[in-house]
Enzyme design. Structure first.
Site, PDB file in Angstrom:
ATOM      1  N   GLY A  49       0.830  -1.197   0.000  1.00  0.00           N
ATOM      2  CA  GLY A  49       0.000   0.000   0.000  1.00  0.00           C
ATOM      3  C   GLY A  49       0.864   1.246   0.000  1.00  0.00           C
ATOM      4  O   GLY A  49       1.471   1.575   1.023  1.00  0.00           O
TER       5      GLY A  49
ATOM      6  N   ASP B  45       1.025  -2.174  -4.876  1.00  0.00           N
ATOM      7  CA  ASP B  45      -0.268  -1.507  -4.725  1.00  0.00           C
ATOM      8  C   ASP B  45      -0.924  -1.442  -6.092  1.00  0.00           C
ATOM      9  O   ASP B  45      -0.572  -0.600  -6.920  1.00  0.00           O
ATOM     10  CB  ASP B  45      -0.098  -0.097  -4.150  1.00  0.00           C
ATOM     11  CG  ASP B  45      -1.432   0.513  -3.725  1.00  0.00           C
ATOM     12  OD1 ASP B  45      -2.463   0.173  -4.346  1.00  0.00           O
ATOM     13  OD2 ASP B  45      -1.438   1.325  -2.781  1.00  0.00           O
TER      14      ASP B  45
ATOM     15  N   LEU C 190      -8.710  -1.371   4.980  1.00  0.00           N
ATOM     16  CA  LEU C 190      -9.429  -2.632   5.172  1.00  0.00           C
ATOM     17  C   LEU C 190     -10.668  -2.629   4.289  1.00  0.00           C
ATOM     18  O   LEU C 190     -11.591  -1.841   4.487  1.00  0.00           O
ATOM     19  CB  LEU C 190      -9.814  -2.814   6.641  1.00  0.00           C
ATOM     20  CG  LEU C 190     -10.519  -4.132   6.978  1.00  0.00           C
ATOM     21  CD1 LEU C 190      -9.624  -5.324   6.665  1.00  0.00           C
ATOM     22  CD2 LEU C 190     -10.950  -4.160   8.435  1.00  0.00           C
TER      23      LEU C 190
ATOM     24  N   THR D 121       0.647  -1.349  11.138  1.00  0.00           N
ATOM     25  CA  THR D 121       0.137  -0.144  11.789  1.00  0.00           C
ATOM     26  C   THR D 121      -1.086   0.379  11.041  1.00  0.00           C
ATOM     27  O   THR D 121      -1.480   1.535  11.235  1.00  0.00           O
ATOM     28  CB  THR D 121       1.216   0.953  11.832  1.00  0.00           C
ATOM     29  OG1 THR D 121       1.677   1.200  10.494  1.00  0.00           O
ATOM     30  CG2 THR D 121       2.378   0.553  12.712  1.00  0.00           C
ATOM     31  N   ALA D 122      -1.683  -0.451  10.181  1.00  0.00           N
ATOM     32  CA  ALA D 122      -2.771   0.010   9.315  1.00  0.00           C
ATOM     33  C   ALA D 122      -4.138  -0.346   9.905  1.00  0.00           C
ATOM     34  O   ALA D 122      -4.726   0.455  10.634  1.00  0.00           O
ATOM     35  CB  ALA D 122      -2.598  -0.571   7.919  1.00  0.00           C
ATOM     36  N   ARG D 123      -4.630  -1.545   9.611  1.00  0.00           N
ATOM     37  CA  ARG D 123      -5.925  -2.000  10.111  1.00  0.00           C
ATOM     38  C   ARG D 123      -5.773  -3.420  10.631  1.00  0.00           C
ATOM     39  O   ARG D 123      -5.084  -4.257  10.024  1.00  0.00           O
ATOM     40  CB  ARG D 123      -7.006  -1.966   9.023  1.00  0.00           C
ATOM     41  CG  ARG D 123      -7.133  -0.660   8.288  1.00  0.00           C
ATOM     42  CD  ARG D 123      -7.411   0.513   9.181  1.00  0.00           C
ATOM     43  NE  ARG D 123      -8.718   0.464   9.812  1.00  0.00           N
ATOM     44  CZ  ARG D 123      -9.110   1.317  10.761  1.00  0.00           C
ATOM     45  NH1 ARG D 123      -8.273   2.244  11.183  1.00  0.00           N
ATOM     46  NH2 ARG D 123     -10.304   1.224  11.284  1.00  0.00           N
TER      47      ARG D 123
ATOM     48  N   ASP E 211       0.212  -2.945  15.892  1.00  0.00           N
ATOM     49  CA  ASP E 211      -0.422  -1.821  16.588  1.00  0.00           C
ATOM     50  C   ASP E 211      -1.940  -1.894  16.509  1.00  0.00           C
ATOM     51  O   ASP E 211      -2.631  -1.224  17.263  1.00  0.00           O
ATOM     52  CB  ASP E 211       0.063  -0.498  15.976  1.00  0.00           C
ATOM     53  CG  ASP E 211      -0.596   0.711  16.618  1.00  0.00           C
ATOM     54  OD1 ASP E 211      -0.360   0.939  17.821  1.00  0.00           O
ATOM     55  OD2 ASP E 211      -1.359   1.418  15.922  1.00  0.00           O
TER      56      ASP E 211
ATOM     57  N   GLU F  22     -10.783  -4.741  19.048  1.00  0.00           N
ATOM     58  CA  GLU F  22     -10.206  -3.738  19.939  1.00  0.00           C
ATOM     59  C   GLU F  22     -11.291  -3.203  20.865  1.00  0.00           C
ATOM     60  O   GLU F  22     -12.368  -2.833  20.399  1.00  0.00           O
ATOM     61  CB  GLU F  22      -9.601  -2.583  19.124  1.00  0.00           C
ATOM     62  CG  GLU F  22      -8.446  -3.019  18.236  1.00  0.00           C
ATOM     63  CD  GLU F  22      -7.862  -1.891  17.393  1.00  0.00           C
ATOM     64  OE1 GLU F  22      -8.343  -0.734  17.533  1.00  0.00           O
ATOM     65  OE2 GLU F  22      -6.943  -2.134  16.610  1.00  0.00           O
TER      66      GLU F  22
ATOM     67  N   HIS G 179      -3.105   0.394  19.369  1.00  0.00           N
ATOM     68  CA  HIS G 179      -3.655   1.281  18.331  1.00  0.00           C
ATOM     69  C   HIS G 179      -3.274   2.739  18.611  1.00  0.00           C
ATOM     70  O   HIS G 179      -4.126   3.630  18.640  1.00  0.00           O
ATOM     71  CB  HIS G 179      -5.177   1.142  18.243  1.00  0.00           C
ATOM     72  CG  HIS G 179      -5.718   1.585  16.905  1.00  0.00           C
ATOM     73  ND1 HIS G 179      -6.871   1.068  16.367  1.00  0.00           N
ATOM     74  CD2 HIS G 179      -5.275   2.510  16.004  1.00  0.00           C
ATOM     75  CE1 HIS G 179      -7.122   1.639  15.201  1.00  0.00           C
ATOM     76  NE2 HIS G 179      -6.156   2.530  14.966  1.00  0.00           N
TER      77      HIS G 179
ATOM     78  N   ALA H  47      -0.346   4.171  16.987  1.00  0.00           N
ATOM     79  CA  ALA H  47       0.619   4.643  15.993  1.00  0.00           C
ATOM     80  C   ALA H  47       0.320   6.083  15.572  1.00  0.00           C
ATOM     81  O   ALA H  47       1.230   6.858  15.285  1.00  0.00           O
ATOM     82  CB  ALA H  47       0.620   3.720  14.781  1.00  0.00           C
ATOM     83  N   TRP H  48      -0.947   6.438  15.521  1.00  0.00           N
ATOM     84  CA  TRP H  48      -1.360   7.767  15.077  1.00  0.00           C
ATOM     85  C   TRP H  48      -1.180   8.830  16.150  1.00  0.00           C
ATOM     86  O   TRP H  48      -1.235  10.040  15.856  1.00  0.00           O
ATOM     87  CB  TRP H  48      -2.850   7.741  14.707  1.00  0.00           C
ATOM     88  CG  TRP H  48      -3.727   7.480  15.906  1.00  0.00           C
ATOM     89  CD1 TRP H  48      -4.044   6.264  16.444  1.00  0.00           C
ATOM     90  CD2 TRP H  48      -4.361   8.447  16.735  1.00  0.00           C
ATOM     91  NE1 TRP H  48      -4.848   6.405  17.548  1.00  0.00           N
ATOM     92  CE2 TRP H  48      -5.061   7.759  17.750  1.00  0.00           C
ATOM     93  CE3 TRP H  48      -4.421   9.841  16.723  1.00  0.00           C
ATOM     94  CZ2 TRP H  48      -5.805   8.390  18.731  1.00  0.00           C
ATOM     95  CZ3 TRP H  48      -5.166  10.484  17.702  1.00  0.00           C
ATOM     96  CH2 TRP H  48      -5.846   9.765  18.697  1.00  0.00           C
TER      97      TRP H  48
END
Length: 345
Positions: free
Chosen positions: A157, A180, A215, A240-242, A266, A271, A299, A301-302
Site C-alpha cells: 500500500g 499496490d 481494510l 500499523t494500518a488496520r 499496533d 479492539e 492502536h 501509531a497515530w
C-alpha cells in the site's frame, strides 16, 4: 438558536468538545458522548442531529443509520471507516467523509520504530538483560544479527502513509519495494523505489514487510496463514494500518514455526483485545520461543498531542464545509453533495 445540531457519539478525548465548539462557534450545538453501543446514545439527539463526528468505537450498522432521521453527513475523525456501513448510509442520503490528512507522519514513524526495534533485536536484548543481567553481555550468543543497509523493506500500500514509511526506510539504507495495484504506475519512480506486480512477489522479497493498506473486502486477512507461509523466511512483519489485514493467531504460528523472525502489531481484529483470546494469553505468558519477538502497542501509531488536535479540527472543518457551503470533502461512500438528503424542517 444554533443552526446545526451535531453529535459526537464515541469521543476519544476527555473534554466537552473544547476544540469543536471553538472552531464552529454559536451556530453549532454539540452533544459529546462516549458510547459503545447505540442504546447508550440519547434517542432525541439521534433523531434530530444534522451531522455526526465519529471516532472508531461505535459501529454504524444499518439499524443505527435508520435512526438518523435528519443527519446529512457523518465525518470520521480518522482515516479508517470500516466500522461505518457505506451502503446503508448512501441509501439514506447521508454522506460519509473521513479525515485522511492527520497522523501521517506519526504512523510512518511508528512503523519504522517497530521495524527498527525488531530488526536490530532491541526488544530481544531488552528482555534478555532483564532475565539475565550477566549472561546477556555475551555477544557470541547473539550471532545472526544482520546489517540493515541493503535489506529489503517491502510496503503493502503506497498511499500517503505507505509513501512516508518508504521514504523513512530509504533514509536507513533499505532497498524499498512496494505493491499496490490501485496506485498509478510511475509513483514508484518518483519516490526512487521499486514496484512488484503481485503480493506473492512482495512476500518473497521482504526482509521487513510493512502494511499500509485500507481494510476492504479485498484486503481483509490479506496476510492470513496462507500468505504468511509464502513470506521470505526470517522476515519482520509490521502492521500499523488496520487489524483485519492479518490474523494475530496466524502471526503467532509463523513466529513459532520460524517463518517470521519478529512482528510488531499496533492494530487488531478486535479492539480492545479480549484478554482471554488464546494468542494474547500466549503473548502475556511470554514462552521462551516468543520472548523478544512480538511487539504490541494499543492502536497508538497515530497518536501525538498534535495529531489528536488535527483529527478533531480537520473533522470539524470537513463538517462545516458541507453544512454551510455544500462542499463535500473526502467522501468515501460515493455520495455527491447534490445527492445528500435535504435537511428537514
Amino acid at each position: 438558536m444554533a443552526r446545526f445540531r451535531i453529535l459526537v457519539p464515541d469521543a476519544k478525548f476527555d473534554d466537552d468538545g473544547v476544540i469543536e465548539r471553538r472552531l464552529s462557534g454559536d451556530d453549532y450545538d454539540w452533544t459529546i458522548c462516549r458510547a459503545k453501543t447505540m442504546d447508550q446514545l440519547p434517542a432525541e439527539v439521534l433523531d434530530s442531529c444534522d451531522g455526526i463526528v465519529t471516532w472508531h468505537v461505535l459501529r454504524f450498522d444499518p439499524a443505527l443509520v435508520a435512526r438518523l432521521q435528519r443527519c446529512r453527513i457523518i465525518v470520521r475523525a480518522g482515516v479508517g471507516y470500516d466500522h461505518i456501513d457505506l451502503d446503508s448510509t448512501a441509501a439514506a442520503g447521508i454522506a460519509v467523509s473521513n479525515t485522511p490528512d492527520y497522523g501521517t507522519m506519526e504512523v510512518a514513524d511508528h512503523a519504522l520504530a517497530m521495524a527498527l526495534v525488531l530488526s536490530r533485536g532491541l526488544l530481544r536484548y531488552h528482555t534478555e538483560l532483564l532475565a539475565d543481567p550477566k549472561g546477556a553481555f555475551n555477544s557470541a550468543a547473539s550471532m545472526g544479527q544482520r546489517r540493515l543497509t541493503g535489506q529489503t523493506f517491502a510496503v503493502l500500500g503506497i498511499g500517503r502513509i505507505g509513501t512516508a514509511a518508504a521514504l523513512r526506510a530509504k533514509a536507513f539504507g533499505f532497498r524499498v519495494v512496494c505493491y499496490d495495484p490501485y496506485v498509478s504506475r510511475g509513483v514508484e519512480r518518483a519516490l526512487g523505489i521499486e514496484r512488484v506486480e503481485s503480493l506473492d512477489e512482495l512476500l518473497a522479497q521482504a526482509d521487513v514487510l510493512s502494511l499500509h493498506a485500507p481494510l476492504t473486502a479485498n484486503t481483509r486477512n490479506i496476510l492470513g496463514a496462507d500468505a504468511l507461509k509464502k513470506i521470505k523466511p526470517g522476515a519482520v512483519l509490521v502492521n500499523t494500518a488496520r487489524g483485519g489485514l492479518t490474523d494475530p493467531e496466524a502471526v503467532l504460528e509463523a513466529l513459532h514455526d520460524g517463518r517470521l523472525a519478529a512482528a510488531g502489531l499496533d492494530v487488531f481484529p478486535q479492539e480492545p483485545i479480549d484478554p482471554e483470546t488464546p494468542w494474547y494469553k500466549t503473548w502475556v505468558e511470554q514462552p521462551a520461543w516468543l520472548r523478544g519477538r512480538l511487539l504490541l502497542s494499543p492502536h497508538t501509531a497515530w497518536l501525538s498531542d498534535e495529531s489528536r488536535q488535527d483529527a478533531r479540527s480537520k473533522a470539524v472543518e470537513t463538517l462545516m464545509a458541507f453544512l454551510e457551503r455544500g462542499e463535500l470533502r473526502n467522501c468515501v461512500n460515493g455520495m455527491t453533495a447534490a445527492a445528500v438528503r435535504s435537511n428537514l424542517s
